[in-house]
Design an enzyme around this catalytic site. Sequence first.
Site, mmCIF file in Angstrom:
data_model
loop_
_atom_site.group_PDB
_atom_site.id
_atom_site.type_symbol
_atom_site.label_atom_id
_atom_site.label_comp_id
_atom_site.label_asym_id
_atom_site.label_seq_id
_atom_site.Cartn_x
_atom_site.Cartn_y
_atom_site.Cartn_z
ATOM 1 N N GLY A 135 0.868 -1.131 0.001
ATOM 2 C CA GLY A 135 0.119 0.229 -0.040
ATOM 3 C C GLY A 135 0.993 1.243 -0.093
ATOM 4 O O GLY A 135 1.232 1.742 -0.893
ATOM 5 N N GLU A 388 -4.234 7.980 -2.114
ATOM 6 C CA GLU A 388 -3.411 8.865 -2.850
ATOM 7 C C GLU A 388 -2.086 9.172 -1.728
ATOM 8 O O GLU A 388 -1.546 10.107 -1.897
ATOM 9 C CB GLU A 388 -4.007 10.281 -3.212
ATOM 10 C CG GLU A 388 -4.985 9.819 -4.416
ATOM 11 C CD GLU A 388 -4.360 9.552 -5.718
ATOM 12 O OE1 GLU A 388 -4.695 8.740 -6.299
ATOM 13 O OE2 GLU A 388 -3.594 10.303 -5.950
HETATM 14 C C1 LIG Z 1 -11.755 3.442 -0.727
HETATM 15 C C2 LIG Z 1 -10.404 3.445 -1.633
HETATM 16 C C3 LIG Z 1 -10.125 3.758 -3.115
HETATM 17 C C4 LIG Z 1 -8.926 3.387 -3.538
HETATM 18 N N1 LIG Z 1 -8.454 3.652 -4.637
HETATM 19 C C5 LIG Z 1 -7.177 3.450 -5.261
HETATM 20 C C6 LIG Z 1 -7.147 3.108 -6.619
HETATM 21 O O1 LIG Z 1 -7.962 3.586 -7.476
HETATM 22 N N2 LIG Z 1 -5.888 2.686 -7.152
HETATM 23 C C7 LIG Z 1 -4.972 2.081 -6.207
HETATM 24 O O2 LIG Z 1 -3.965 1.751 -6.739
HETATM 25 N N3 LIG Z 1 -5.065 2.249 -4.858
HETATM 26 C C8 LIG Z 1 -6.407 2.808 -4.470
HETATM 27 N N4 LIG Z 1 -6.547 3.024 -3.030
HETATM 28 C C9 LIG Z 1 -5.526 2.296 -2.085
HETATM 29 C C10 LIG Z 1 -4.741 3.354 -1.216
HETATM 30 O O3 LIG Z 1 -4.037 4.218 -1.833
HETATM 31 C C11 LIG Z 1 -4.101 2.625 -0.232
HETATM 32 O O4 LIG Z 1 -5.110 2.196 0.749
HETATM 33 C C12 LIG Z 1 -3.324 3.709 0.541
HETATM 34 O O5 LIG Z 1 -2.218 3.969 -0.197
HETATM 35 C C13 LIG Z 1 -2.516 2.999 1.892
HETATM 36 O O6 LIG Z 1 -2.177 1.827 1.830
HETATM 37 P P1 LIG Z 1 -2.736 0.813 2.852
HETATM 38 O O7 LIG Z 1 -4.119 0.739 2.835
HETATM 39 O O8 LIG Z 1 -1.950 -0.612 2.391
HETATM 40 O O9 LIG Z 1 -2.002 0.977 4.328
HETATM 41 P P2 LIG Z 1 -0.659 0.953 4.853
HETATM 42 O O10 LIG Z 1 0.332 1.166 3.985
HETATM 43 O O11 LIG Z 1 -0.722 -0.494 5.560
HETATM 44 O O12 LIG Z 1 -0.887 1.772 6.172
HETATM 45 C C14 LIG Z 1 -1.217 1.503 7.152
HETATM 46 C C15 LIG Z 1 -1.046 2.373 8.325
HETATM 47 O O13 LIG Z 1 0.260 2.754 8.571
HETATM 48 C C16 LIG Z 1 0.954 3.858 8.373
HETATM 49 N N5 LIG Z 1 2.126 3.761 7.654
HETATM 50 C C17 LIG Z 1 2.782 2.894 6.943
HETATM 51 N N6 LIG Z 1 3.896 3.180 6.575
HETATM 52 C C18 LIG Z 1 4.260 4.322 7.404
HETATM 53 C C19 LIG Z 1 5.439 4.979 7.484
HETATM 54 N N7 LIG Z 1 6.605 4.629 6.821
HETATM 55 N N8 LIG Z 1 5.454 5.688 8.374
HETATM 56 C C20 LIG Z 1 4.484 6.169 9.088
HETATM 57 N N9 LIG Z 1 3.132 5.545 8.952
HETATM 58 C C21 LIG Z 1 3.121 4.622 7.940
HETATM 59 C C22 LIG Z 1 -0.135 4.637 7.552
HETATM 60 O O14 LIG Z 1 -0.110 5.826 7.378
HETATM 61 C C23 LIG Z 1 -1.502 3.983 7.874
HETATM 62 O O15 LIG Z 1 -1.884 4.872 8.751
HETATM 63 C C24 LIG Z 1 -7.869 3.169 -2.489
HETATM 64 C C25 LIG Z 1 -7.957 2.923 -1.117
HETATM 65 C C26 LIG Z 1 -9.337 3.143 -0.680
HETATM 66 C C27 LIG Z 1 -9.371 2.525 0.625
#
Ligand SMILES: Cc1cc2nc3c(=O)[nH]c(=O)nc-3n(C[C@H](O)[C@H](O)[C@H](O)COP(=O)(O)OP(=O)(O)OC[C@H]3O[C@@H](n4cnc5c(N)ncnc54)[C@H](O)[C@@H]3O)c2cc1C
Length: 408
Positions: A135, A388
Amino acid sequence: MAEFTLELNDDQKQVRDWLHGFAEDVIRPAAAEWDEREETPWPVIQEAAKVGIYSLDFYAQQFFDPTGLGIPMAMEELFWGDAGIALSIVGTGLAAVGVLANGTEEQIGTWIPQMYGDADDVKVAAFCSSEPDAGSDVASMRTRAVYDEAKDEWVLNGTKTWATNGGIANVHVVVAAVDAELGSKGHASFIVPPGTPGLSQGQKFKKHGIRASHTAEVVLEDVRVPGHCLLGGKEKLDERLARAREKAKAGGDRVKNAAMATFEASRPAVGAMAVGTARAAYEVALDYARTREQFGRPIIDNQGVAFQLADMRTQIDAARLLVWRASWMATTGKPFTSAEGSMSKLYASEVAKKVTAQAIQILGGNGYTREYPVERMHRDAAIYTIFEGTSEIQRLVIARTLSGLPIR
Ligand SMILES: Cc1cc2nc3c(=O)[nH]c(=O)nc-3n(C[C@H](O)[C@H](O)[C@H](O)COP(=O)(O)OP(=O)(O)OC[C@H]3O[C@@H](n4cnc5c(N)ncnc54)[C@H](O)[C@@H]3O)c2cc1C
């Protein structure tokens, strides 16, 4: 190069008023229904296509507005109407930007029209980057693209998740690792044309907010796409990979990758979406506070309520200014030396979450029900600090940019 101004010109005012009318008359009245149905609001997208809001032409016009204010203005008005429906209308734009940012002129001309379809047969597109284990950490992407030289085809395998319009899109833009050892620098973006065997929709997610927008997994099993579906073309990719390998050998890490270019271009636009939702909730709260009476007077007569509204409006205006600055900088080619794009998205998304929560508080019990729209707006607003790039990732980008250090 356009000077920065806060004065919208006559054309911009006309477009803003036209969009506001559509948001007020078509989007807002449909919002509660599609939120409950948790389905793509095809009839509303079709209405938008009929009047010219759902089209490449419209977005291109806003995108190339020399002041940079076209896109943020459009996003704010549509998302003021309703975030879930508006995302269904503009979600295709994320894939289109991926093609605009990385594609050749021929690819832009071939694929973007197929992303939108036409008013009689509307289509949507999906941008698929995120994965279950990648993510925020885009570099750990597992989806692979392998070149079959004999057939001049790319073979894609992997599972994407959270894809807006994933599985229901006519055209999918898929980011995949070509050289996994290079991390995100070894990624490339591919068009998966309509009806390509091997691409299927996985789980469709039931969400907290923006429920009218379809979000799903996309499974890629031996998906074969022609060589010309590699965005930017093979020659450019080979050059980029060779540069990245050189830099990796020399210990440098300054090569941009395709997905990051897409995210950079779209961050202030997400800030503008957040401003639209925040403004919508603020307006409902202001109206309510003026008319709801307790203790024999409107609740806005209490400083405890009035000051909240004053703070809400101040923060919304500040968020818009950051968004407009970043959009102007992007359009006029100013370098983001302080990560101003990320700043705008960070601040506006946090403001939207806070302001919509305050709006619920101001409406009291009514705010907590689905009889009033602020409950939905608060659920919707929660997405802005996540997609994003989460707020934490925006802070990371800003801190790294300001300090020049690899802060973790
Ligand atoms: C409704 C919806 C629509 C979306 N649409 C798209 C799309 O069209 N295309 C696409 O590709 N993606 C899409 N996404 C994906 C979205 O971009 C990701 O959910 C987002 O980038 C976060 O990734 P993750 O959910 O895996 O969270 P994770 O990366 O697992 O993060 C979990 C938590 O840990 C924190 N964290 C992670 N790493 C760090 C760090 N280094 N330092 C501090 N904190 C950290 C994060 O901030 C978060 O609070 C969508 C998501 C949703 C929910």
